[in-house]
Design an enzyme around this catalytic site. Structure first.
Site, PDB file in Angstrom:
ATOM      1  N   ASP A   8       0.857  -1.184   0.000  1.00 25.49           N
ATOM      2  CA  ASP A   8       0.000   0.000   0.000  1.00 25.49           C
ATOM      3  C   ASP A   8       0.895   1.237   0.000  1.00 25.49           C
ATOM      4  O   ASP A   8       1.747   1.395   0.884  1.00 25.49           O
ATOM      5  CB  ASP A   8      -0.875  -0.041   1.267  1.00 25.49           C
ATOM      6  CG  ASP A   8      -1.961   1.023   1.244  1.00 25.49           C
ATOM      7  OD1 ASP A   8      -1.911   1.914   0.385  1.00 25.49           O
ATOM      8  OD2 ASP A   8      -2.855   0.953   2.104  1.00 25.49           O
ATOM      9  N   ASP A 103      -3.834   2.656  -5.326  1.00 25.11           N
ATOM     10  CA  ASP A 103      -2.510   2.667  -4.697  1.00 25.11           C
ATOM     11  C   ASP A 103      -2.251   1.459  -3.814  1.00 25.11           C
ATOM     12  O   ASP A 103      -1.389   1.500  -2.950  1.00 25.11           O
ATOM     13  CB  ASP A 103      -2.328   3.944  -3.879  1.00 25.11           C
ATOM     14  CG  ASP A 103      -3.186   3.949  -2.628  1.00 25.11           C
ATOM     15  OD1 ASP A 103      -4.251   3.304  -2.641  1.00 25.11           O
ATOM     16  OD2 ASP A 103      -2.793   4.577  -1.643  1.00 25.11           O
ATOM     17  N   GLU A 104      -2.989   0.385  -4.006  1.00 18.81           N
ATOM     18  CA  GLU A 104      -2.685  -0.817  -3.217  1.00 18.81           C
ATOM     19  C   GLU A 104      -2.857  -2.069  -4.062  1.00 18.81           C
ATOM     20  O   GLU A 104      -3.788  -2.177  -4.851  1.00 18.81           O
ATOM     21  CB  GLU A 104      -3.520  -0.892  -1.935  1.00 18.81           C
ATOM     22  CG  GLU A 104      -4.985  -0.715  -2.132  1.00 18.81           C
ATOM     23  CD  GLU A 104      -5.768  -0.805  -0.820  1.00 18.81           C
ATOM     24  OE1 GLU A 104      -5.570  -1.761  -0.056  1.00 18.81           O
ATOM     25  OE2 GLU A 104      -6.603   0.077  -0.609  1.00 18.81           O
TER      26      GLU A 104
HETATM   27 MG   LIG Z   1      -2.365   4.076   0.458  1.00 11.73          MG
END
Ligand SMILES: [Mg+2]
Length: 396
Positions: A8, A103-104
């Site tokens: 993440d 974003d992960e």
């Molecule tokens: Mg993040």
């Protein structure tokens, strides 16, 4: 036994902005609010979070909490490109990578040891390469399943690594607050708080029969998750489609033109909302009709300039519908697709028209409310028909 990595990126939007403008590093930065204090915070740097700023908070409140923060409007196209580069790094280390959000990522590292090294080594190499090539920090969680890996990376933030050994899942989760357990909505959490359940371990210890009586099928899932059990596979996705679409199959075929037009508006609203979330604009609109006899036709139109605004898109789609809806046959399905997508002119700052700018602000607010409270929380004038059953909002 599986080995799953959850990686993440830390404060993703803010970190991308700091990469572009290093003078923002180490300072309170807020993305998503505008200088007049309208809109909602999309992301905040750790310095701004220390002052109490959270994403989803009205920008005006964020400004009161942290008046010295730099407010940035955000640049969806730039974030999307950074995100793509991030995923292409992760994919070099594992063939099975799932984008959990922009974003992960989940990466299945099972069986890669001989080829790539120990999972911790692989994870650290992904993080190092992400930092070296993108200048972005990330947090890592390693575990035997997705759930525990995700909670792991959350506890490791920022810039840490948590590895949970097989067999220790429940023990690892037990002391954590309920808000750490993915999939528990505010409604369920409120109910559990009424029973004085605040930690994951307390939930894990509850009688599964009682949980199922209280929450139905979700109750059984809660019991499994709180005990650290999760069989979900890591699912690789292809690159995002070059178009955004929405379609609805009606529970009963219809010839009702006003109904069809208002459903068309709803579909346009939904598709345009997806565009705005990605910071994209469409140059081409396509309308699709399928009749009761399964004849399907579609028509496209090209806009004079790309846009992400519902009314502009609808203005182009409505004439297509009126031209297509000429057969005296009931309609079974109606669909909208937006294509030839480009990054928005907001970045270019060209030809900003006042009316469009006002509309854009309005829609940004609407999107934020919809995100928090569900799509039906806000509907504009046009879209008044009750949603037909079977409206799954599925991408076309
Ligand atoms: Mg993040």
């Amino acid at each position: 036994m599986r080995t799953i990595l959850h990686i993440d990126l830390d404060a993703f939007f803010v970190s991308v902005e700091q990469g572009r403008n290093p003078s923002l590093k180490g300072k309170p930065v807020i993305v998503g609010g505008d200088p007049e204090g309208r809109g909602v915070v999309a992301a905040a740097s750790y310095e701004a979070r220390a002052a109490g700023v959270r994403s989803g908070m009205p920008a005006a409140m964020a400004r009161r909490l942290c008046p010295e923060a730099a407010f940035l409007r955000g640049d969806g196209y730039l974030y999307l490109r950074a995100s793509e580069r991030f995923f292409s790094i992760v994919r070099r280390y594992s063939p099975v990578v799932e984008a959990a959000s922009v974003d992960e990522a989940y990466a299945d590292l099972t069986g890669l040891q001989r080829l790539m090294g120990h999972p911790v080594e692989i994870a650290v190499r992904i993080r190092d390469e992400t930092r070296a090539t993108l200048g972005l920090e990330s947090s890592l969680g390693l575990a035997a399943n997705k759930l525990v890996a995700k909670v792991g990376s959350a506890t490791a933030k920022p810039n840490g690594l948590a590895m949970v050994r097989p067999g220790y899942e429940a023990a690892f989760l037990a002391p954590q607050g309920l808000e750490r357990l993915p999939g528990i909505g505010p409604g369920i959490r409120q109910k559990l708080t009424m029973f004085n359940i605040r930690r994951i371990g307390q939930l894990a210890a509850l009688d599964p029969v009682l949980l199922e009586e209280t929450f139905g099928r979700v109750g059984r899932l809660l019991h499994q998750r709180a005990n650290g059990r999760d069989d979900r596979p890591v699912v690789s996705h292809r690159a995002p489609p070059p178009s955004v679409g929405r379609e609805i199959t009606f529970p009963e075929d219809t010839v009702d033109a006003p109904l069809l037009e208002s459903v068309l508006y709803r579909l346009t609203e939904k598709a345009a909302g997806s565009l705005r979330r990605e910071g994209l604009e469409a140059r081409t609109v396509t309308l699709k009709l399928r009749y009761a006899d399964f004849v399907t036709c579609s028509r496209s139109a090209t806009l004079p300039s790309p846009t992400d605004l519902d009314p502009v898109l609808y203005e182009a789609l409505l004439p297509l519908f009126r031209r297509l809806f000429v057969r005296r046959v009931a309609v079974r399905l109606i669909g909208v697709s937006l294509s030839r997508l480009v990054g928005g002119p907001r970045q270019l700052g060209l030809f900003e028209d006042r009316r469009l700018e006002r509309l854009r602000r309005l829609y940004k607010g609407i999107d934020a409310v919809r995100e928090r409270f569900g799509f039906h929380a806000l509907t504009l004038g046009r879209s008044v028909a009750r949603p037909p059953a079977g409206d799954t909002g599925a991408a076309a």
